[in-house]
Design a protein around this motif. Structure first.
Motif, PDB file in Angstrom:
ATOM      1  N   VAL A 175       0.784  -1.222  -0.150  1.00 28.73           N
ATOM      2  CA  VAL A 175      -0.038  -0.008  -0.028  1.00 28.73           C
ATOM      3  C   VAL A 175       1.016   1.307  -0.065  1.00 28.73           C
ATOM      4  O   VAL A 175       0.660   2.212  -0.670  1.00 28.73           O
ATOM      5  N   ALA A 176       1.895   1.311   0.716  1.00 31.34           N
ATOM      6  CA  ALA A 176       2.883   2.348   0.827  1.00 31.34           C
ATOM      7  C   ALA A 176       3.416   2.688  -0.441  1.00 31.34           C
ATOM      8  O   ALA A 176       3.871   3.913  -0.591  1.00 31.34           O
ATOM      9  N   ARG A 177       3.353   1.740  -1.360  1.00 32.44           N
ATOM     10  CA  ARG A 177       4.026   1.907  -2.753  1.00 32.44           C
ATOM     11  C   ARG A 177       3.337   3.266  -3.303  1.00 32.44           C
ATOM     12  O   ARG A 177       3.762   3.947  -4.354  1.00 32.44           O
ATOM     13  N   TYR A 178       1.877   3.335  -2.987  1.00 32.80           N
ATOM     14  CA  TYR A 178       0.944   4.165  -3.812  1.00 32.80           C
ATOM     15  C   TYR A 178       0.587   5.557  -2.930  1.00 32.80           C
ATOM     16  O   TYR A 178      -0.074   6.365  -3.710  1.00 32.80           O
ATOM     17  N   GLU A 179       0.944   5.378  -1.792  1.00 38.42           N
ATOM     18  CA  GLU A 179       0.676   6.623  -0.878  1.00 38.42           C
ATOM     19  C   GLU A 179      -0.569   6.995  -0.960  1.00 38.42           C
ATOM     20  O   GLU A 179      -0.777   8.344  -1.447  1.00 38.42           O
ATOM     21  N   PRO A 180      -1.637   6.356  -0.661  1.00 35.53           N
ATOM     22  CA  PRO A 180      -3.032   6.686  -0.749  1.00 35.53           C
ATOM     23  C   PRO A 180      -3.394   7.977   0.171  1.00 35.53           C
ATOM     24  O   PRO A 180      -4.111   9.020  -0.178  1.00 35.53           O
ATOM     25  N   GLN A 181      -2.720   8.028   1.352  1.00 40.68           N
ATOM     26  CA  GLN A 181      -2.987   9.246   2.292  1.00 40.68           C
ATOM     27  C   GLN A 181      -2.571  10.476   1.645  1.00 40.68           C
ATOM     28  O   GLN A 181      -2.974  11.458   1.704  1.00 40.68           O
ATOM     29  N   ALA A 218      10.770  -3.858  -1.773  1.00 37.16           N
ATOM     30  CA  ALA A 218       9.815  -2.795  -2.346  1.00 37.16           C
ATOM     31  C   ALA A 218       8.691  -2.406  -1.475  1.00 37.16           C
ATOM     32  O   ALA A 218       7.638  -1.977  -1.860  1.00 37.16           O
ATOM     33  N   GLY A 219       8.695  -3.015  -0.217  1.00 35.47           N
ATOM     34  CA  GLY A 219       7.794  -2.619   0.758  1.00 35.47           C
ATOM     35  C   GLY A 219       6.641  -3.595   1.046  1.00 35.47           C
ATOM     36  O   GLY A 219       5.604  -3.402   1.897  1.00 35.47           O
ATOM     37  N   VAL A 220       6.762  -4.719   0.437  1.00 40.56           N
ATOM     38  CA  VAL A 220       5.473  -5.774   0.620  1.00 40.56           C
ATOM     39  C   VAL A 220       5.986  -6.419   2.089  1.00 40.56           C
ATOM     40  O   VAL A 220       7.027  -6.679   2.448  1.00 40.56           O
ATOM     41  N   VAL A 221       4.845  -6.558   2.738  1.00 43.07           N
ATOM     42  CA  VAL A 221       5.007  -7.336   4.335  1.00 43.07           C
ATOM     43  C   VAL A 221       4.009  -8.112   4.226  1.00 43.07           C
ATOM     44  O   VAL A 221       2.995  -8.291   3.665  1.00 43.07           O
TER      45      VAL A 221
END
Length: 537
Positions: free
Chosen positions: A92-98, A528-531
């Motif tokens: 989710v952090a890859r796309y920075e929705p906030q 890549a930020g995947v958890v």
């Protein structure tokens, strides 16, 4: 953060954003607004030619930031998609929705709206490609993953969304295969299991077998119960129920099913939930790389499973054990797809130069009569007299000869090979070394795939073009001559690498990561930020 929890806030944000855009921009002249918006879009899109081309082609009409119902629906679908990207094993952090919501909420001029418009397109293109064809470039992770990823035209994503119902368009982005959907279900189940503490302590033994007793057997019993291979029991002895449970576990993990918890079986039993979940995440990424039409009939070789299967209309119609490339640096079998065009019955083995110079030349230097089963030929194809050749003066660089093993039952390729011409020089073939097929780990070849039942495989390949494929094959075999049989209907061949696989009943099974490729992919996904995450409740 789950998709369900973000949706109410998404709606609130977008209601406010639409109000700001309409309310604050309405007093300015319409033409000034349009001009400022277009200029901002052109300026922001200049860094991405695909985005720039899309907006030029539609006269800078907004796709996201207009006030129409479709614009609002596109915004909502994008925010829902990127906020729940972890449902698909993405970050989710890859796309920075906030950050995107904050940017939209701060829009107070046509110029700001233009920059927000392009930013949404940029994030959308990133997400669309990630979920459809993966976030990693395979051969950058491992040079032997040479699969051609079916990337789509980026501008087609934008033009497609502009003419589609947003919800349907976003639903169609992920792979639609049964395997992908099964892996998504397994991901949820394994995340819940991870939250619950996994399968408990490992089994503190290298080997256990029927009749054993003691604390290690109790640990094995408890782990098999936790894994749902054994009903609840108080036994402290390796009894018939435990033997049956171990047998079932072995079948599900591609091991020789003898009911004895030997070294290979114990290694698999002691792998924890977190590592299995990593295999699922990696398999989801691999399925995205493989998001393409595979063929109504195709051959599927799964390297860690040590099998070759024929798939017809989505069902396995033939399966045989295989031997794959050894784990040495230059021998692991690569991953790719190609098309089988023909088979060669009674094949010659034309020794690859790497084998001729690395393995056979040193032997010939020691003894010119070594490897007598191999013919040595010059550049014109003439057989070289070993007694007249001075092998000691040659190196791997200047060795001038070719080497060939004529057709025979002892030929390294056996009595048939199946050709899908490729630059990797990989094919399927018979072998005289039948004893290797009984091993748990069958990684012994120079890279090609050896088949345990090559004749039966040949019959299946010939069945569409012969009333009696067995008779055709056997008749050709009995001639003893090297003979090429062209397939009237070429068959796609897919060489894959999956440590998490779905069986015919829809259950996920696991295999050992024999080349360490999945570990490298997981490391790249993590960077890549995947958890792994987890599922609450």
């Amino acid at each position: 953060m789950s998709g369900d929890s973000i949706l109410p806030r998404v709606g609130v944000y977008f209601s406010a954003i639409v109000f700001v855009i309409i309310g604050l921009l309405a007093p300015a002249p319409a033409t000034a607004q349009v001009t400022a918006f277009k200029q901002a879009v052109a300026e922001a899109a200049a860094r991405d030619e695909d985005i720039a081309a899309f907006y030029r082609s539609n006269n800078y009409t907004p796709l996201w930031t207009g006030a129409s119902d479709l614009d609002r629906a596109r915004r909502a679908q994008l925010m829902q998609a990127i906020s729940s990207a972890d449902d698909h094993g993405l970050s989710v952090a890859r796309y920075e929705p906030q950050a995107l919501m904050n940017m939209l909420a701060a829009v107070d001029t046509p110029r700001a709206r233009g920059f927000a418009e392009v930013e949404m397109s940029r994030i959308f293109l990133q997400y669309a490609r990630d979920i459809q064809t993966g976030i990693l470039i395979p051969n950058r992770v491992d040079s032997r993953i040479v699969r051609e990823v079916p990337y789509r035209d980026r501008t087609a994503y934008l033009t497609g969304l502009a003419t589609a119902q947003p919800a349907a368009f976003f639903r169609a982005l992920p792979p639609r295969s049964l395997e992908y959907n099964a892996l998504l279900k397994e991901k949820i189940a394994m995340q819940r299991l991870l939250d619950a503490g996994g399968w408990g302590p490992k089994v503190p033994a290298k080997k256990l077998e029927p009749g054993d007793s003691g604390s290690a057997v109790v640990a094995l019993r408890n782990r098999l119960i936790a894994m749902d291979y054994l009903d609840r029991s108080n036994t402290q002895t390796y009894d018939g129920d435990i033997t049956s449970a171990v047998h079932e576990f072995q079948v599900a993990h591609g091991l020789n099913a003898d009911g004895v918890a030997g070294a290979a079986t114990m290694a698999q039993i002691n792998i924890g939930v977190a590592q299995r979940l990593q295999s699922v995440f990696v398999a989801l990424e691999r399925e995205r790389w493989f998001n393409t039409e595979r063929g109504k009939r195709h051959v599927l070789v799964n390297i860690p499973d040590f099998t070759a299967k024929v798939i017809d209309d989505g069902k396995v119609t033939f399966q045989t054990r295989s031997v794959v490339g050894a784990r040495n640096d230059d021998r692991p079998t690569p991953e790719f797809s190609d098309v089988m065009e023909h088979m060669v019955v009674n094949p010659s083995w034309y020794v690859p130069r790497s084998i001729a110079t690395k393995e056979y030349l040193p032997a010939l230097k020691r003894n010119p009569n070594a490897v007598r089963h191999i013919e040595i030929t010059d550049r014109r194809g003439r057989v070289v007299s070993r007694s007249s050749a001075n092998f000691s003066k040659y190196t791997a660089r200047n060795f001038p000869y070719a080497m060939r093993q004529p057709p025979s039952r002892s030929n390294a390729l056996g009595l048939v090979k199946f050709m899908f011409p490729n630059k990797h020089n990989i094919y399927l073939h018979d072998t005289p070394a039948k004893n290797l097929f009984s091993r748990d780990v069958r990684a012994f070849s120079h890279g090609c795939i050896r088949l345990n039942d090559p004749f039966d495989f040949a019959y299946v390949m010939l069945s569409p073009q012969a009333d009696d494929p067995k008779a055709l094959f056997q008749r050709t075999l009995k001639t003893g001559r090297e003979t090429k049989i062209v397939l009237d209907q070429p068959v796609p061949v897919h060489i894959i690498y999956r440590t998490a696989v779905t069986n015919a009943r829809g259950h996920t099974e696991y295999r050992a990561d024999i080349y360490g490729r999945d570990a490298r992919i997981w490391d790249a996904l993590s960077k890549a930020g995947v958890v792994l995450g987890g599922v609450q409740g």
